[in-house]
Design a protein around this motif. Sequence first.
Motif, PDB file in Angstrom:
ATOM      1  N   ASP A   1     -28.063 -49.758 -50.026  1.00 50.85           N
ATOM      2  CA  ASP A   1     -28.791 -49.032 -48.990  1.00 50.85           C
ATOM      3  C   ASP A   1     -30.219 -49.558 -48.843  1.00 50.85           C
ATOM      4  OD1 ASP A   1     -29.061 -47.111 -46.963  1.00 50.85           O
ATOM      5  OD2 ASP A   1     -29.887 -45.617 -48.347  1.00 50.85           O
TER       6      ASP A   1
ATOM      7  N   ASP B   1     -25.888 -52.954 -47.723  1.00 48.65           N
ATOM      8  CA  ASP B   1     -25.162 -52.957 -48.998  1.00 48.65           C
ATOM      9  C   ASP B   1     -24.483 -54.316 -49.150  1.00 48.65           C
ATOM     10  OD1 ASP B   1     -25.395 -50.130 -49.986  1.00 48.65           O
ATOM     11  OD2 ASP B   1     -24.447 -49.721 -48.068  1.00 48.65           O
TER      12      ASP B   1
ATOM     13  N   GLY C   1     -33.765 -47.671 -51.017  1.00 47.70           N
ATOM     14  CA  GLY C   1     -32.649 -48.448 -51.527  1.00 47.70           C
ATOM     15  C   GLY C   1     -32.968 -49.145 -52.835  1.00 47.70           C
TER      16      GLY C   1
END
Length: 355
Positions: free
Chosen positions: A14, A33, A73
């Motif tokens: 992410d 990802d 992320g």
Amino acid sequence: MPAPGGPPVLELKDLRTYFYVDGGVVKAVDGVDLALGRQQTLGIVGESGCGKSITAMSIMRLLKSPPGKIAGGQILLRQSDGRTVDIAKLRPNGAQMRAIRGGEIAMVFQEPMTSLNPLYTIGSQIAEAVRIHLRLSKQAAMDRALEMLQKVQISDAARRLHEYPHQLSGGMRQRIMIALALSCNPAILVADEPTTALDVTIQAQILELINRLKNETGTAVIIITHDLGVVAGMADRVAVMYAGRIVEEGPTSEIFANPRMPYTIGLLRSIPRLDEQDGRKLTPIRGLPPDLINLPAICPFSPRCDYFVAGKCDQTVPPLRPVGPDHRAACLFDITLETPIPARENAEAVTEVAG
């Protein structure tokens, strides 16, 4: 998605990299990802401005801040000692990140002339990196520099060691960058458009060199390019980026034989093929990529898509979903390379094909 052959050496979860500018927030990388397996080559492809290079710069923590920032992320690096570190949480100029940059992850940039210091000889630049990361003596570091020049097939390497970047051709400078990147035995090599501005013959030599050295050293490679031909010949896996997101990802052979996202299909239809009959017209992708400031919550490719369905494609952002073994695509519909392009003015035909 986990990389085959054991746990990945690098994993993005992410990842979001934003640029905060006067006009708003540019979401250059927006929820990526990816996983890179050991000794694997991952190709990241897409048009200019899709987020490929910013993904690489995020991994290396080389973003100019402000305005750039990793907004969320994880960037998980599995180090040689078995520990896992989240690069996204490290200080860009901290000691730990400096040790990783060049030591465990190295990068070959688009333009070697701006990446090499014009005031220092080739040998001194490679030797400096070796002394910092491998802690060798001055003479041992220079010996290592000579060894690397020979490994990348620089002619008369002993003399070139004492020359300056401006004395070398573009192809030789790119070889120098590869030698510099691999001099400290990194686990990962990031190559950002490594053949830009080189003629076709030199391009082939550089790509063959990266491939050979990868096989010799066991280094995993991320190659970033807009050239599908490059990834076809080098990559084990391909990730297609559009508007800061991964829109298709899977094994290279599967992506080329059975693309499932209209953007990927459009890229493949817009390049010439040697096995096609003479006179076949290429099918370009119409329109332009979207402005990444405040993107609406719809499929970012929908304004350019030949299979657009009103009331569906303009209502949600399609998630990456499984479309085959180890193959994901971000499309609401079951589109394939064989799906005929419907008449653009015929909305019913579009719905019938896409549904």
